[in-house]
Design an enzyme around this catalytic site. Sequence first.
Site: not given
Ligand code: NAP
Ligand code: F7E
Length: 327
Positions: A11, A13, A87, A89-91, A132, A134, A155
């Site tokens: 929550i 995040g 939601l 995760a180590q994301s 995801s 991913e 991941y």
């Molecule tokens: P985020 O901002 O990184 O938030 C992750 C959340 O998980 C935070 O509240 C974090 O708490 C909590 N968390 C991490 N480790 C935990 C643990 N050991 N126990 C309990 N809670 C824990 O991620 P988001 O972007 O909101 O994404 C939400 C979910 O969707 C994640 O599962 C992510 O992998 C998935 N997802 C994201 C995207 C995207 O583009 N954003 C796309 C596809 C899937 P803290 O605040 O304490 O760190």
């Molecule tokens: O990277 C490139 C990097 O870390 C996007 C998570 O929410 O979305 C997210 O994962 C792209 C990659 O997101 C930097 O190599 C270049 O190709 O913003 P990102 P991600 O890896 O796509 C998916 C859907 C999830 O599920 C995940 O939880 O950008 N890139 N230069 C970089 N990325 C980062 N972080 N930092 C750089 O400096």
Amino acid sequence: MSQQVALITGITGQDGSYLAEQLLDKGYVVHGLIRRSSTFNTARIDHLYLDPHDPDARLFLHYGDLTDGSRLVTLLERVEPTEVYHLGAQSHVRVSFDEPEFTGDVTGLGTTRLLEALRVSKVPARFYQASSSEMFGATPPPQNENAFFYPRSPYAAAKVYSYWMVRNYREAYGLFACNGILFNHESPRRGETFVTRKITMAIARIAAGLQDVLYLGNLEARRDWGYAPEYADAMWRMLQADEPADYVVATGTSYSVGDFVRMAFEHADLDWEKHVKFDPRYLRPTEVDDLIGDATKAKDVLGWQAQTFTPELVKIMVDADRARLGA
Ligand code: NAP
Ligand code: F7E
């Protein structure tokens, strides 16, 4: 209609904060799992929180961790949610290469602990899993619900495991459990080390004279970037459907990281070539090159469609970060 009660892991995040906001607006009582930390990590939801003694309080926070299965059981028994949004995760994909075991524990096994806690506690809640794009990894676009998974990071592998555990609990125990296969979604609340937010924060700092250089890795990778609040709405819609199922949620368009950089700098009237430099530290051992989601099923069954596309998202994020710094 009886009171709807949601439990949200993650929550604090980006997505958790938008989802909590939307559920409170719909009249839900919302419970959130938060990790104890030595500093407060609730900035994204502080505006929603009321002291629990306040008769209007409908958001309640509980300490716990996805690595602590018995706590998940006691929490479910206490809260008795009607819907669970998982939601937490180590994301971070890059971080998962440095901490593969921890990522597997939290992002993979954490899901199993929560599913098992639901089964053992017999709480009849509907379940949403944050799957995801991913998971598709090296599978060529466009990707829909039938595309193969080819994870390219610890991941992604942990998310594939979670995806199949959700399917298994649905088939084995009749749980109303859905995988939302969400493509990248961003917002002004995006974590600061994901590439979009890293770019827009740097632009605000450059405009304010606080920074000169932005170091990035691979500019060629392509992503389907949508707007996070709309994706939180898709999560809710999945749990209101007649049948549990899995859905791709995406805009159906893709841009490279370099495109995002150019659009963002242009919007701030800055020359990106003067400020962006390459640092191999941000490269990944294996990369996901190209993601474009096909969200036809979400449109047909849930009536969900993306409204905000990447060029507009870029402007929203740049404007928000500049406003934050007064730049
Ligand atoms: P985020 O901002 O990184 O938030 C992750 C959340 O998980 C935070 O509240 C974090 O708490 C909590 N968390 C991490 N480790 C935990 C643990 N050991 N126990 C309990 N809670 C824990 O991620 P988001 O972007 O909101 O994404 C939400 C979910 O969707 C994640 O599962 C992510 O992998 C998935 N997802 C994201 C995207 C995207 O583009 N954003 C796309 C596809 C899937 P803290 O605040 O304490 O760190
Ligand atoms: O990277 C490139 C990097 O870390 C996007 C998570 O929410 O979305 C997210 O994962 C792209 C990659 O997101 C930097 O190599 C270049 O190709 O913003 P990102 P991600 O890896 O796509 C998916 C859907 C999830 O599920 C995940 O939880 O950008 N890139 N230069 C970089 N990325 C980062 N972080 N930092 C750089 O400096």
